[in-house]
Design an enzyme around this catalytic site. Structure first.
Site, PDB file in Angstrom:
ATOM      1  N   HIS A 376      38.044  34.298  55.926  1.00 38.42           N
ATOM      2  CA  HIS A 376      38.571  35.405  55.124  1.00 38.42           C
ATOM      3  C   HIS A 376      37.505  36.357  54.606  1.00 38.42           C
ATOM      4  O   HIS A 376      37.820  37.220  53.788  1.00 38.42           O
ATOM      5  CB  HIS A 376      39.349  34.859  53.915  1.00 38.42           C
ATOM      6  CG  HIS A 376      40.710  34.340  54.241  1.00 38.42           C
ATOM      7  ND1 HIS A 376      41.810  35.155  54.416  1.00 38.42           N
ATOM      8  CD2 HIS A 376      41.147  33.074  54.423  1.00 38.42           C
ATOM      9  CE1 HIS A 376      42.870  34.411  54.677  1.00 38.42           C
ATOM     10  NE2 HIS A 376      42.500  33.143  54.699  1.00 38.42           N
ATOM     11  N   LYS A 568      43.904  45.172  42.724  1.00 39.74           N
ATOM     12  CA  LYS A 568      43.275  44.124  43.538  1.00 39.74           C
ATOM     13  C   LYS A 568      42.200  43.467  42.690  1.00 39.74           C
ATOM     14  O   LYS A 568      41.891  43.932  41.594  1.00 39.74           O
ATOM     15  CB  LYS A 568      42.686  44.684  44.824  1.00 39.74           C
ATOM     16  CG  LYS A 568      41.741  45.856  44.632  1.00 39.74           C
ATOM     17  CD  LYS A 568      41.277  46.443  45.952  1.00 39.74           C
ATOM     18  CE  LYS A 568      42.359  47.261  46.620  1.00 39.74           C
ATOM     19  NZ  LYS A 568      42.944  46.625  47.796  1.00 39.74           N
ATOM     20  N   ARG A 569      41.646  42.396  43.184  1.00 40.90           N
ATOM     21  CA  ARG A 569      40.539  41.741  42.490  1.00 40.90           C
ATOM     22  C   ARG A 569      39.407  42.740  42.258  1.00 40.90           C
ATOM     23  O   ARG A 569      39.142  43.592  43.103  1.00 40.90           O
ATOM     24  CB  ARG A 569      40.066  40.558  43.337  1.00 40.90           C
ATOM     25  CG  ARG A 569      38.964  39.717  42.745  1.00 40.90           C
ATOM     26  CD  ARG A 569      38.876  38.397  43.487  1.00 40.90           C
ATOM     27  NE  ARG A 569      38.867  38.593  44.933  1.00 40.90           N
ATOM     28  CZ  ARG A 569      37.753  38.714  45.659  1.00 40.90           C
ATOM     29  NH1 ARG A 569      36.580  38.692  45.065  1.00 40.90           N
ATOM     30  NH2 ARG A 569      37.823  38.868  46.966  1.00 40.90           N
ATOM     31  N   LYS A 574      35.146  46.352  46.803  1.00 40.31           N
ATOM     32  CA  LYS A 574      36.454  47.015  46.781  1.00 40.31           C
ATOM     33  C   LYS A 574      36.363  48.403  46.130  1.00 40.31           C
ATOM     34  O   LYS A 574      37.275  49.205  46.230  1.00 40.31           O
ATOM     35  CB  LYS A 574      37.474  46.138  46.061  1.00 40.31           C
ATOM     36  CG  LYS A 574      37.761  44.839  46.831  1.00 40.31           C
ATOM     37  CD  LYS A 574      38.756  43.956  46.097  1.00 40.31           C
ATOM     38  CE  LYS A 574      38.971  42.620  46.791  1.00 40.31           C
ATOM     39  NZ  LYS A 574      39.710  42.731  48.065  1.00 40.31           N
ATOM     40  N   THR A 676      46.028  42.735  51.928  1.00 42.26           N
ATOM     41  CA  THR A 676      47.490  42.664  52.052  1.00 42.26           C
ATOM     42  C   THR A 676      48.161  43.599  51.057  1.00 42.26           C
ATOM     43  O   THR A 676      49.298  44.005  51.265  1.00 42.26           O
ATOM     44  CB  THR A 676      48.014  41.229  51.834  1.00 42.26           C
ATOM     45  OG1 THR A 676      47.525  40.720  50.582  1.00 42.26           O
ATOM     46  CG2 THR A 676      47.573  40.314  52.967  1.00 42.26           C
ATOM     47  N   LYS A 680      51.670  45.975  51.346  1.00 40.86           N
ATOM     48  CA  LYS A 680      52.762  46.000  50.369  1.00 40.86           C
ATOM     49  C   LYS A 680      53.029  47.416  49.885  1.00 40.86           C
ATOM     50  O   LYS A 680      54.184  47.846  49.775  1.00 40.86           O
ATOM     51  CB  LYS A 680      52.418  45.091  49.186  1.00 40.86           C
ATOM     52  CG  LYS A 680      52.276  43.629  49.551  1.00 40.86           C
ATOM     53  CD  LYS A 680      51.525  42.851  48.471  1.00 40.86           C
ATOM     54  CE  LYS A 680      51.121  41.485  48.984  1.00 40.86           C
ATOM     55  NZ  LYS A 680      50.176  40.792  48.092  1.00 40.86           N
TER      56      LYS A 680
END
Length: 834
Positions: A376, A568-569, A574, A676, A680
């Site tokens: 991952h 998100k985290r 990110k 993901t 969504k």
């Protein structure tokens, strides 16, 4: 004289009473009331919303348990090959709504509760999110469980029954403050405890070198400490099917009895010390591993759940007289979700060699046919490593086996590349730079028959950059399985307005089990009436989110503004701080030109930072503090608002995602494995602004290049930039606006009297070398945001783009992903339950 009475004519037999068949609503209402009174001992007049929720959950669970028992009976009768999914996280969220949808009881439950004088929505909100996961890894696992059951695949998930989740997040002066997430304080009505299947797990001790009576070396693991693993089963019901699989989670308990003698002599804490120690292993999700004790606990957690799960699988397998070790790998498929369960490779080897008296060769053949591994991450620092010293302390026998596995691996490398020590150094399970460490990813690759990435780009980079030697050593071992999401949770449940509109337009509900059918919406993308309906749904969802923002953050926002969402985290790669730089740029432009014509925006954030990740926590504070200044500045006329919703979780995501206009997927190219959240948001009609990273690449291919806002360096351009030599000061000096906002960020302007409040963030961009290339991508990002602004000004055009995004997301159903795993990796087939 008395005369006899005339005989009475015989009565005709009464006609049988017509039996009234209770309606499903009446039966459910009766069950809810019975559980309220008999199970919970509550009077309906004084019962709380939580009481009514538990009673309803128990009533629904009755149906689920009947299906679960029938499912297990069919699987056992057919001796079906099963997939056992090993994951340290399962981010399940709330189960009430999903279970009602899966069983077809949603409308019935709503009516039953309303007939009992209860507010269905209020009762639904009484459920607490299950604290069993953190981010995308755990949410993916939850989606997979849903699809496995919906597609009738025989499956069990295995994990840990954490008493406390990651943490409950609060903001104080903009700072993240962590509180215990005691999610099971009031119990969990969905679970079934199975103490009869408890497993004993050993730790510590030493290895005794002994020989058997035939002169063979037989090491024995002795002087160990033990804890007990008690399984808690959570049924996972399939949608539109009778299949109910299990999620089996292990809670740690002490094997030591309460020390009554110590208690009686006044040693109260001494009396419970061993019990408390035993329960610590499953106490909390992701204990802080900055300390050696934290690292030890993390390793113990991983081995604990793996050891319990393998023992349980073996028990289940061997209870069937038709089974033996000879067909174990034919009946059992185990998927390792990331490296957290990688120690399973060694544990099964140990069981076979030490307890079943197999040769290493025979054991390793079974192991290699049993396990598959999902990678991952492409981040080297995220690939788990444990010090050899820690392994020697906690799992000494396993360390011996790791060395033997590694010896054989390096022999294979020698055969492939004779005399090439560099290849051996890269492939070795033991890393020797700066102290010996066990590389769990290398161990997982060596011990699995298949390794998969989670997006096409990610898998290509796995083979090209992360594991090129293993790809050459094991041709064909690497596959791609692009992630997916369940449409049951992430459209049908979380966005009922849009779900109803889709069903109405398509004329059926089949899309819920076959997401490719959403393509039928394409022909309506230019239909003005449908565009209005579609955007009316979006606005209604935005109104609801605006109310949540007001309640949670105290900020008034307009549902007519563009809702720009990044959830998100919190992690540097990110790049939430790239979003922040753009917010600062817009704010500065408005201050310098109050009449500037821009589309009003609401920037919505949701994220938790790991407790030990100081820079991520500094980014959170910067967003909160700068956002507060922007929100209170009357000079910009409310054109910008920033809302950082605290305690991001699944149930909050279900409110944010349907309301999003723009989806921020802005990771540095080559860093995000898949994502993901991007799926969504797009499924719910949000447009993506993103880099060509992870699954963004495939989303762009599906929705079309004109329906997504792509910016930034590509993977190849990132590599070329680093090869050439990247200096963020060059970007800083060449761009006046960028230079101004970075200097602004580094000043005391937003934190008067607190110099250097954002020093860690500022340093990472400038003195720290900008490792995630924010400055390199800033201008491209800002230009893409200008294209977003222009597109949003044309409501018809924006509506068309949003509809096409929803219509073209069929590929990203987890049903498709699971079918690919089942057919190409696990080799399992559906088993229908009648």
């Amino acid at each position: 004289m008395r005369t006899a009475k005339a005989a009475k004519p015989a009565k005709k037999p009464a006609a049988p009473a017509t039996k009234t068949v209770d309606s499903p609503e009446e039966r459910l209402r009766s069950l809810i009331h019975r559980h309220l009174v008999s199970t919970l001992a509550r009077h309906e007049g004084s019962a709380s919303s939580h009481d009514w929720w538990v009673a309803t959950a128990l009533a629904v669970r009755d149906t689920i348990h009947e299906r679960m028992i029938a499912t297990q009976a069919v699987h056992n009768d057919q001796n079906a090959r099963r997939i056992y999914y090993f994951s340290l996280e399962y981010l399940m969220g709330r189960l009430f709504g999903n279970n009602l949808l899966a069983t077809g009881m949603l409308d019935c439950a709503r009516s039953a509760l309303e007939s009992l004088g209860q507010d269905f929505e209020k009762i639904r909100e009484a459920e607490v999110d299950m604290g069993l996961g953190n981010g995308g890894l755990g949410r993916l696992a939850a989606c997979f469980l849903d699809s496995l059951a919906t597609l009738d695949y025989p499956a069990l998930g295995y994990g840990i029954y954490y008493e406390f989740g990651l943490f409950r997040q609060q903001f104080v002066n903009g700072n993240q403050v962590e509180h215990p997430d005691n999610w099971m304080r009031f119990g969990n009505p969905w679970e079934v405890v199975r103490p009869e299947y408890a497993q004993v797990v050993r730790f510590f001790g030493r290895v005794e070198n002994v020989f058997d009576d035939r002169g063979n070396y037989r090491p024995r693991w002795v002087d160990t400490k033990t804890i007990l693993g008690v399984p808690h089963d959570i049924p996972t019901a399939g949608y539109g099917t009778k299949t109910v699989n299990l999620l089996r989670l292990w809670a740690s308990k002490s094997t030591e009895d309460f020390d009554l003698a110590a208690f009686n002599r006044g040693g109260y804490f001494e009396a419970v010390r061993e019990q408390t120690s035993g329960e610590t292993v499953s106490k909390v999700l992701y204990p802080n591993d900055k300390t050696e004790n934290g690292k030890e606990l993390r390793l113990m957690q991983q081995y604990f759940f793996v050891a319990c799960s393998l023992r349980d699988i073996i028990r289940r397998h061997l209870r069937n007289p038709a089974n033996s070790w000879a067909n174990f790998a034919d009946q059992v498929a185990v998927q390792l979700n990331d490296t957290h369960p990688a120690i399973a490779v060694v544990e099964l080897t140990r069981i076979l060699v030490d307890e079943e008296d197999m040769s290493f060769e025979a054991a390793w053949e079974i192991v290699g046919r049993t396990f598959a591994y999902t990678n991952h991450t492409l981040l080297p620092e995220a690939l788990e490593k444990w010090s050899v010293g820690l392994f020697e302390k906690v799992l000494p026998r396993h360390l011996q086996l790791i060395y033997e596995i590694n010896r054989r691996l390096l022999d294979a490398v020698e055969v492939k590349w004779p005399g090439d020590n560099d290849k051996k150094r890269v492939c070795s399970v033991i890393e020797e730079n700066g102290g010996k460490q066990v590389r769990m990813a290398n161990l997982a690759v060596a011990g699995s028959h298949t390794v998969n990435g989670v997006a096409a780009l990610h898998t290509a980079l796995l083979k090209q950059d992360l594991f090129p030697e293993f790809d050459a050593l094991y041709p064909g071992k690497f596959q791609n399985k692009t992630n997916g999401i369940t449409p049951r949770r992430w459209l049908l449940k979380c966005n009922p307005r849009l779900s109803d509109l889709i069903t109405q337009r398509l004329g059926h509900e089949n899309w819920v089990r076959d997401l490719d059918l959403l393509r039928g919406l394409e022909k309506s993308a230019d239909d003005h009436a449908f565009q209005k309906e579609f955007m009316a749904v979006k606005r209604a969802n935005k109104v609801e989110l605006a109310a949540i923002i007001k309640a949670e953050c105290g900020i008034e926002v307009s549902p007519d503004a563009l809702f720009d969402v990044q959830i998100k985290r919190l992690h540097e790669y990110k790049r939430q701080h790239l979003n922040l730089l753009h917010i600062l740029a817009l704010y500065r432009r408005l201050l310098q030109n109050p009449g500037l014509d821009i589309v009003p925006r609401v920037f919505v954030f949701g994220a938790k930072a790991a407790p030990g990740y100081d820079l991520a926590k500094n980014i959170i504070r910067a967003i909160n503090v700068i956002g507060a200044r922007i929100n209170g500045d009357s000079r910009i006329g409310g054109k910008l608002k920033v809302a950082f919703l605290p305690n991001y979780r699944v149930s909050l995501a279900e409110k944010i995602i349907p309301a999003a206009d723009l989806s921020e997927q802005i990771s540095t190219a080559g860093k995000e494995a898949s994502g993901t959240g991007n799926m969504k948001l797009s499924l719910n009609g949000a447009l993506t602004i993103g880099t060509l990273d992870g699954a963004n690449v495939e989303i762009g291919e599906e929705v079309g290049g004109d329906n997504i806002f792509i910016f930034g360096l590509t993977v190849d351009e990132v590599a070329a930039l680093w090869a050439k030599g990247y200096n963020p000061w060059d970007k800083y000096n060449a761009d006046e606006e960028l230079r101004a906002i970075i200097d602004w960020l580094g000043s005391e302007y937003f934190t008067p009297g607190e110099p250097g409040a954002f020093g860690a963030l500022h340093h990472s961009l400038m003195g720290g070398g900008d490792p995630y290339l924010l400055l390199a991508d800033f201008r491209s990002y800002s230009d893409a945001q200008a294209r977003v602004d222009a597109a949003y000004r044309n409501p018809k055009h924006w509506a068309k783009l949003a509809i096409l995004n929803t219509a073209r997301m069929g590929k990203f159903s987890s049903d498709r992903t699971i079918r690919e795993y089942a057919e190409q990796i696990w080799k399992i087939k559906p088993v229908a339950v009648r």
